[in-house]
Design a protein around this motif. Structure first.
Motif, mmCIF file in Angstrom:
data_model
loop_
_atom_site.group_PDB
_atom_site.id
_atom_site.type_symbol
_atom_site.label_atom_id
_atom_site.label_comp_id
_atom_site.label_asym_id
_atom_site.label_seq_id
_atom_site.Cartn_x
_atom_site.Cartn_y
_atom_site.Cartn_z
ATOM 1 N N PRO A 245 0.799 -1.231 0.000
ATOM 2 C CA PRO A 245 0.000 0.000 0.000
ATOM 3 C C PRO A 245 0.826 1.273 0.000
ATOM 4 C CG PRO A 245 -0.805 -1.570 1.656
ATOM 5 C CD PRO A 245 0.511 -2.093 1.160
ATOM 6 N N ASP A 246 2.094 1.201 0.424
ATOM 7 C CA ASP A 246 2.944 2.397 0.428
ATOM 8 C C ASP A 246 3.109 2.990 -0.968
ATOM 9 O OD1 ASP A 246 3.318 2.399 3.143
ATOM 10 O OD2 ASP A 246 5.262 1.392 3.092
ATOM 11 N N LYS A 247 2.840 2.197 -1.991
ATOM 12 C CA LYS A 247 2.949 2.710 -3.360
ATOM 13 C C LYS A 247 1.933 3.822 -3.630
ATOM 14 C CE LYS A 247 4.968 -1.397 -5.530
ATOM 15 N NZ LYS A 247 6.251 -0.726 -5.787
ATOM 16 N N ILE A 248 0.899 3.912 -2.798
ATOM 17 C CA ILE A 248 -0.047 5.017 -2.940
ATOM 18 C C ILE A 248 0.668 6.345 -2.696
ATOM 19 C CG2 ILE A 248 -2.138 6.077 -1.977
ATOM 20 C CD1 ILE A 248 -3.150 3.251 -1.384
ATOM 21 N N TYR A 249 1.607 6.358 -1.751
ATOM 22 C CA TYR A 249 2.409 7.563 -1.528
ATOM 23 C C TYR A 249 3.222 7.898 -2.775
ATOM 24 C CZ TYR A 249 1.503 7.252 3.527
ATOM 25 O OH TYR A 249 0.917 7.205 4.764
ATOM 26 N N ASP A 250 3.785 6.868 -3.422
ATOM 27 C CA ASP A 250 4.562 7.099 -4.644
ATOM 28 C C ASP A 250 3.699 7.740 -5.728
ATOM 29 O OD1 ASP A 250 6.798 5.975 -3.475
ATOM 30 O OD2 ASP A 250 6.400 3.972 -4.268
ATOM 31 N N ILE A 251 2.447 7.299 -5.836
ATOM 32 C CA ILE A 251 1.537 7.883 -6.824
ATOM 33 C C ILE A 251 1.348 9.377 -6.552
ATOM 34 C CG2 ILE A 251 -0.865 7.916 -7.609
ATOM 35 C CD1 ILE A 251 -0.887 4.870 -7.179
ATOM 36 N N LEU A 252 1.117 9.709 -5.290
ATOM 37 C CA LEU A 252 0.905 11.113 -4.936
ATOM 38 C C LEU A 252 2.174 11.940 -5.134
ATOM 39 C CD1 LEU A 252 -1.296 10.681 -1.730
ATOM 40 C CD2 LEU A 252 -2.004 10.954 -4.112
ATOM 41 N N ASP A 253 3.338 11.275 -5.100
ATOM 42 C CA ASP A 253 4.613 11.952 -5.375
ATOM 43 C C ASP A 253 4.943 11.957 -6.864
ATOM 44 O OD1 ASP A 253 5.074 12.554 -2.717
ATOM 45 O OD2 ASP A 253 6.210 10.713 -2.328
ATOM 46 N N LYS A 254 3.957 11.534 -7.688
ATOM 47 C CA LYS A 254 4.069 11.544 -9.149
ATOM 48 C C LYS A 254 5.150 10.595 -9.668
ATOM 49 C CE LYS A 254 2.368 16.306 -9.416
ATOM 50 N NZ LYS A 254 0.969 15.863 -9.561
ATOM 51 N N LYS A 255 5.395 9.498 -8.958
ATOM 52 C CA LYS A 255 6.317 8.480 -9.428
ATOM 53 C C LYS A 255 5.562 7.475 -10.305
ATOM 54 C CE LYS A 255 9.300 8.826 -5.352
ATOM 55 N NZ LYS A 255 9.862 8.102 -4.169
ATOM 56 N N ILE A 256 6.302 6.755 -11.149
ATOM 57 C CA ILE A 256 5.688 5.760 -12.028
ATOM 58 C C ILE A 256 5.433 4.486 -11.234
ATOM 59 C CG2 ILE A 256 5.983 4.355 -14.101
ATOM 60 C CD1 ILE A 256 7.777 6.563 -15.212
ATOM 61 N N VAL A 257 4.164 4.143 -11.102
ATOM 62 C CA VAL A 257 3.755 2.962 -10.340
ATOM 63 C C VAL A 257 2.644 2.250 -11.098
ATOM 64 C CG1 VAL A 257 2.815 2.098 -8.166
ATOM 65 C CG2 VAL A 257 4.281 4.125 -8.158
ATOM 66 N N GLY A 258 2.770 0.936 -11.235
ATOM 67 C CA GLY A 258 1.703 0.160 -11.843
ATOM 68 C C GLY A 258 1.367 0.617 -13.250
ATOM 69 N N THR A 259 0.079 0.608 -13.568
ATOM 70 C CA THR A 259 -0.412 1.049 -14.878
ATOM 71 C C THR A 259 -1.289 2.276 -14.700
ATOM 72 O OG1 THR A 259 -0.404 -1.210 -15.764
ATOM 73 C CG2 THR A 259 -1.767 0.418 -16.907
ATOM 74 N N LEU A 260 -0.942 3.335 -15.417
ATOM 75 C CA LEU A 260 -1.730 4.573 -15.392
ATOM 76 C C LEU A 260 -2.595 4.657 -16.643
ATOM 77 C CD1 LEU A 260 -2.499 7.505 -14.590
ATOM 78 C CD2 LEU A 260 -0.394 8.253 -15.734
ATOM 79 N N PHE A 261 -3.911 4.770 -16.435
ATOM 80 C CA PHE A 261 -4.836 5.084 -17.507
ATOM 81 C C PHE A 261 -5.106 6.579 -17.443
ATOM 82 C CE2 PHE A 261 -5.550 0.676 -16.410
ATOM 83 C CZ PHE A 261 -5.726 0.037 -17.644
ATOM 84 N N VAL A 262 -4.733 7.274 -18.484
ATOM 85 C CA VAL A 262 -4.755 8.746 -18.456
ATOM 86 C C VAL A 262 -6.179 9.261 -18.698
ATOM 87 C CG1 VAL A 262 -3.814 10.854 -19.464
ATOM 88 C CG2 VAL A 262 -2.384 8.795 -19.283
ATOM 89 N N GLY A 263 -6.649 10.100 -17.787
ATOM 90 C CA GLY A 263 -7.971 10.692 -17.947
ATOM 91 C C GLY A 263 -8.033 11.616 -19.145
ATOM 92 N N LYS A 264 -9.148 11.584 -19.863
ATOM 93 C CA LYS A 264 -9.320 12.442 -21.032
ATOM 94 C C LYS A 264 -9.459 13.903 -20.594
ATOM 95 C CE LYS A 264 -9.622 8.676 -23.505
ATOM 96 N NZ LYS A 264 -8.468 8.205 -24.326
ATOM 97 N N LYS A 265 -8.950 14.800 -21.419
ATOM 98 C CA LYS A 265 -9.108 16.226 -21.129
ATOM 99 C C LYS A 265 -10.551 16.623 -21.377
ATOM 100 C CE LYS A 265 -4.336 17.648 -22.084
ATOM 101 N NZ LYS A 265 -3.455 18.545 -22.879
ATOM 102 N N LEU A 266 -11.135 17.283 -20.395
ATOM 103 C CA LEU A 266 -12.519 17.716 -20.507
ATOM 104 C C LEU A 266 -12.584 19.143 -21.035
ATOM 105 C CD1 LEU A 266 -13.866 16.333 -17.112
ATOM 106 C CD2 LEU A 266 -13.877 15.244 -19.347
ATOM 107 N N HIS A 267 -13.487 19.376 -21.971
ATOM 108 C CA HIS A 267 -13.585 20.703 -22.578
ATOM 109 C C HIS A 267 -14.846 21.403 -22.075
ATOM 110 C CE1 HIS A 267 -10.302 19.649 -25.270
ATOM 111 N NE2 HIS A 267 -10.938 18.522 -25.546
#
Length: 267
Positions: A245-267
């Motif tokens: 679960p400590d990897k959640i901290y890495d996510i918040l620190d903008k580190k590459i963890v697991g698989t990121l699905f990028v949210g679409k830009k909303l207009h």
């Protein structure tokens, strides 16, 4: 709804919360609650979507195998949900955090009046620094268990629906593997982790495979479905290994963890 940069939904699956015998993995739940309490203490609004009620209930009822009959599944859910919330309340309390239980059905999200009431409850809890713990109401609803007429389909999709509903900026799905691979890592030692996904297409679905465990209901395909829904609404979705679960901290620190699905830009 405008997304909140400080609002995060975390979904934890049955395989992360329980051991192979179906009993609660106490050590793992303690680590998870410690990290989530730390995240909430950093100023984030945190919503937890938790599976595990049926498996935990079956274990506590000393059933020889996971129940197959609907009424026994719902009985196990009723027993297991109580046990889960008892443990969550105990561990989060150790880290000076309050929790609340919300059990949802399709109507709670689809009916306008219920939806408004749900929104008010969620916002009131978050404004008072209380962590909502959400699950489908399995003891009276059969939609997640075995119906074809599903809004949530399983808790991966439920977490995506909740993320959209509450305007979260991130959905973090804790799985029993490190993320999405180009083939099934359980059978293919040469499988490669896919770190970033801009578009969920049929090619990705064909290579992702299904890696669900015998304790949960979801596999990688349900996570792709959840990610597709959430990213359409601008929400970043991350699939990571729940054993750390400590990897959640890495996510918040903008580190590459697991698989990121990028949210679409909303207009």
């Amino acid at each position: 709804m405008e997304l909140s940069k400080k609002r995060i939904v975390v979904k934890v699956g049955t395989s992360t919360l329980t051991n192979e015998e179906g009993f609660i993995n106490i050590r793992q739940m303690d680590r998870l609650c410690r990290v989530l309490a730390g995240v909430e203490n950093m100023g984030y609004d945190l919503v937890l979507v938790s599976s595990g009620a049926i498996a935990v209930g079956a274990g506590k009822m000393r059933l020889s195998q996971k129940p197959k009959e609907l009424r026994m599944k719902q009985a196990a859910a009723a027993v297991g949900q109580l046990e889960l919330m008892h443990i969550y309340d105990k561990f989060f309390g150790e880290y000076n955090r309050l929790v609340a239980q919300i059990l949802l059905s399709n109507d709670d999200v689809q009916d306008p009046e219920r939806r408004e009431n749900l929104s008010g409850t969620l916002n009131a809890l978050l404004e008072n620094h209380i962590i909502p713990i959400i699950n489908e109401n399995d003891s009276i609803s059969h939609t997640e268990i075995e119906s074809d007429k599903k809004l949530f389909s399983d808790n991966d999709m439920l977490s995506a629906v909740v993320s959209v509903f509450c305007g979260a900026c991130k959905l973090i799905i804790l799985s029993d593997i490190d993320g999405v691979y180009d083939s099934n890592p359980r059978t293919d030692p040469g499988a490669n982790l896919i770190c970033r996904v801009e578009n969920i297409d049929e090619e990705l679905r064909s290579v992702a495979g299904d890696s669900g465990s015998n304790r949960g209901t979801g596999g990688m395909m349900t996570k792709l479905d959840a990610a597709e829904l959430a990213t359409k609404h601008g929400i970043d979705v991350l699939v990571i290994n729940g054993n750390d679960p400590d990897k959640i901290y890495d996510i918040l620190d903008k580190k590459i963890v697991g698989t990121l699905f990028v949210g679409k830009k909303l207009h």
